[in-house]
Design an enzyme around this catalytic site. Structure first.
Site, PDB file in Angstrom:
ATOM      1  N   LEU A  96       0.829  -1.210   0.000  1.00 51.06           N
ATOM      2  CA  LEU A  96       0.000   0.000   0.000  1.00 51.06           C
ATOM      3  C   LEU A  96       0.859   1.253   0.000  1.00 51.06           C
ATOM      4  CD1 LEU A  96      -2.856  -1.093   2.400  1.00 51.06           C
ATOM      5  CD2 LEU A  96      -3.030  -0.626  -0.041  1.00 51.06           C
ATOM      6  N   ARG A 101       3.543   1.663  -1.529  1.00 51.31           N
ATOM      7  CA  ARG A 101       3.976   1.859  -2.918  1.00 51.31           C
ATOM      8  C   ARG A 101       2.884   2.494  -3.772  1.00 51.31           C
ATOM      9  NH1 ARG A 101       8.157  -3.020  -3.809  1.00 51.31           N
ATOM     10  NH2 ARG A 101       8.605  -3.294  -1.598  1.00 51.31           N
ATOM     11  N   GLU A 114      -4.577   6.300  11.096  1.00 50.96           N
ATOM     12  CA  GLU A 114      -4.537   7.670  10.568  1.00 50.96           C
ATOM     13  C   GLU A 114      -4.162   7.560   9.093  1.00 50.96           C
ATOM     14  OE1 GLU A 114      -2.599   8.985  14.821  1.00 50.96           O
ATOM     15  OE2 GLU A 114      -1.355   8.501  13.102  1.00 50.96           O
ATOM     16  N   GLN A 136     -11.368   1.402  22.965  1.00 52.00           N
ATOM     17  CA  GLN A 136     -11.985   2.036  21.795  1.00 52.00           C
ATOM     18  C   GLN A 136     -12.518   0.995  20.820  1.00 52.00           C
ATOM     19  OE1 GLN A 136      -8.896   4.573  20.286  1.00 52.00           O
ATOM     20  NE2 GLN A 136      -7.875   2.942  19.185  1.00 52.00           N
TER      21      GLN A 136
END
Length: 186
Positions: A104, A106, A129, A171
């Site tokens: 990913l 790349r 993020e 979370q």
């Protein structure tokens, strides 16, 4: 010491380390691949001239949900919060490090801006993020392998595990910033 696949499997079998759901194929030589969840948060910047870490009211998000089989097209320069499908529960003697996948990277997809470190005692899904630093849009799919997590052994158990004071403990889904809580402690 970074844990090998054999040690990762052993800790999982004793439930000292919990990663759920988990397929055997996700376990790599020294890491575990994690998959992308289906819920995302995008910063809602309408009527907000800037984000202020001291003022909770300046930081608002809008939720985006992608149905099973759907895709999210991440535009160039865009940033959003995502989550792993998997929920992790770390013992007091392990630290986890979350890294993007080379495949990913790349394509210009970054999965963490700064938060790649997971403290001992953490329990919950990992907020990602995600940003696209490419100059063309990139499609992301819920359920795809999005990142990998490796585990490092502490020399001894930590005295104060994350769960006793961590603001992101437990979370579920992507979690927006809670940095404003830091200013309440001062």
């Amino acid at each position: 010491m970074i844990l090998s696949d054999g040690l990762i499997k052993e800790l999982i079998s004793y439930r000292a380390l919990v990663i759920e759901p988990l397929s055997e194929t996700q376990i790599q030589p020294s890491s575990v691949d994690l998959t992308l969840g289906s819920t995302f948060l995008a910063i809602d910047n309408i009527n907000v001239p800037f984000l202020d870490p001291k003022r909770k009211e300046t930081i608002k998000y809008r939720e985006i949900h992608i149905e099973k089989g759907g895709q999210l097209i991440l535009q160039p320069g865009f940033f959003l919060l995502g989550t792993t499908t998997e929920r992790l529960m770390l013992p007091n003697f392990l630290v986890a490090r979350v890294e993007g996948r080379s495949s990913l990277g790349r394509m210009g997809i970054l999965i963490h801006a700064t938060a790649g470190y997971v403290d001992p005692g953490f329990c919950g899904q990992i907020t990602l993020e995600i940003s696209n630093v490419n100059n063309i849009p990139v499609a992301l799919y819920p359920g795809m392998r999005i990142c990998q997590v490796s585990f490092e052994l502490l020399f001894e158990n930590c005295v104060i595990p994350y769960g006793l004071k961590g603001k992101y403990q437990g979370q579920e889904g992507p979690e927006g910033t809670r940095i404003f809580l830091d200013f309440l402690k001062e």
